[in-house]
Design an enzyme around this catalytic site. Sequence first.
Site, PDB file in Angstrom:
ATOM      1  CG  ASP A   1      -2.159  -0.874   0.998  1.00 31.86           C
ATOM      2  OD1 ASP A   1      -2.353  -1.365  -0.129  1.00 31.86           O
ATOM      3  OD2 ASP A   1      -2.923  -1.071   1.963  1.00 31.86           O
ATOM      4  N   GLY A   2       1.996   1.234   0.677  1.00 27.28           N
ATOM      5  CA  GLY A   2       2.865   2.410   0.690  1.00 27.28           C
ATOM      6  C   GLY A   2       3.361   2.758  -0.702  1.00 27.28           C
TER       7      GLY A   2
ATOM      8  CG  ASP B   1      -1.249  11.618  22.060  1.00 28.52           C
ATOM      9  OD1 ASP B   1      -1.077  12.541  22.874  1.00 28.52           O
ATOM     10  OD2 ASP B   1      -1.159  10.409  22.366  1.00 28.52           O
TER      11      ASP B   1
ATOM     12  CB  THR C   1      -8.584   0.882   6.255  1.00 30.43           C
ATOM     13  OG1 THR C   1      -7.938   1.300   5.043  1.00 30.43           O
ATOM     14  CG2 THR C   1     -10.036   0.538   5.963  1.00 30.43           C
ATOM     15  CB  ALA C   2      -4.386   4.366   7.159  1.00 34.79           C
TER      16      ALA C   2
ATOM     17  NE  ARG D   1       7.660   5.206  -3.475  1.00 38.04           N
ATOM     18  CZ  ARG D   1       8.332   4.658  -4.503  1.00 38.04           C
ATOM     19  NH1 ARG D   1       8.785   5.428  -5.468  1.00 38.04           N
ATOM     20  NH2 ARG D   1       8.552   3.358  -4.548  1.00 38.04           N
TER      21      ARG D   1
ATOM     22  CB  SER E   1      -4.710   3.183  14.625  1.00 38.96           C
ATOM     23  OG  SER E   1      -4.252   4.479  14.309  1.00 38.96           O
TER      24      SER E   1
ATOM     25  CG  ASN F   1      -3.682   6.043   3.420  1.00 42.02           C
ATOM     26  OD1 ASN F   1      -4.636   5.634   2.771  1.00 42.02           O
ATOM     27  ND2 ASN F   1      -2.785   5.234   3.951  1.00 42.02           N
TER      28      ASN F   1
ATOM     29  NE  ARG G   1       3.828  23.747  25.115  1.00 37.86           N
ATOM     30  CZ  ARG G   1       3.686  25.033  24.798  1.00 37.86           C
ATOM     31  NH1 ARG G   1       2.823  25.779  25.483  1.00 37.86           N
ATOM     32  NH2 ARG G   1       4.390  25.562  23.814  1.00 37.86           N
TER      33      ARG G   1
END
Length: 287
Positions: free
Chosen positions: A70-71, A170, A181-182, A75, A186, A140, A151
Site C-alpha cells: 500500500d505504501g 496526540d 483504514t489507516a 507513492r 487506529s 490516505n 506538549r
Amino acid sequence: MGMVTTVGLVLHPRRDSKEAIDVIVEWARARKVTVLGLPDEVGRIDCSAEAVGPDALVERADLVVSLGGDGTMLRTMRLLAGRSTPVLGVNLGRLGFLAEIDVAELQPALSAIDNHDFTVEPRMAVRASLPDGRRVTAFNDIALVRIPGDRLAAVAISVEGDPFVRYSSDAVIVATSTGSTAYNFSAGGPIVSPRVEGFLVVPAAAHSTFNRALVLSADEHVALELLPSSGELAVEVDGAVHGRLSSGDRVTVTAVRGAGHVVRLGTTTFYERARRKLRVTGSAEVD
C-alpha cells in the site's frame, strides 16, 4: 489494437521485484509495448526497462504498475495525482487494501487491461496549504502530530470558515475514505467505503470532552489552527514528515475528487480485503 502502449513501473525500495518485472518485460516484448522505470529503481535491477525521470514516466505511461504494498501504491498515486492514468497494484508481501493482485496473477491481469476488461476505482485525495506556501497532497491522510516530549496538539477546527471545535490530543488526522483504514482506524474512526466522496477529521487520543470524528463533504474545506497552548507539531503526509508547525500556524485542507485511478479486476471487494486485513469478526454473542 490493445489499450497499453507504454507501461510505467514504480518499485518498493527494498522488496524483491525481479520476478514481477521479468513477467512485465516479457509480456511487453511480445506486444511491442515500452516499459519505463525510474532511474534509481530500475538501475538496481538487471532489466530492459527504459530509465526515465518522474515527469517523463507520468507523461508517457498509459498504465502504471506499482510493485510493493500500500505504501508503494500511495507513492505511485501521488506521483500521478490529477491524471487519469490507471494504476495496477501488485502485492509483493503482506495483503494490502489498494493492491489488486499477486505476482502469479500479473500476466493475465496485464492482458485483461490491454483488452479493456477492467474497471477503474476513482480515489479522492486531500490537499493542504502549509504556512510556508507549499501544497501537499495525500491519498490516505494529512496529520498534525505531537512531537514526543513536547506538549499536546491543541488545534481549533473551522469548517467553511465557521469555528466548530477545539481538540486537545496526540494528533489531529484529516483522512480520505481510502485512509479510513489507516491512521484514522487506529484512532477509533469509522471505516468508510472508497465510493464515499468525503473526508474525516479525527483526534487521536483526545484529552477533551468532545472526542468524536467529523465527516465532511468533499465540497467543504477545513482549517486547522494551532492554539497558543499547543506544542510544536509535525505535519505528516501519508505517514512521511513534511515539516513542523508552531502555535498560531494555520493549515487549510480541501478534497480533490478523482485524483487517483486504481485498477480493479473484480477478483475481490473492498469489504473482503478489509475483513481479511483488519481481521474483522463478529461478536461472540451472535455466534
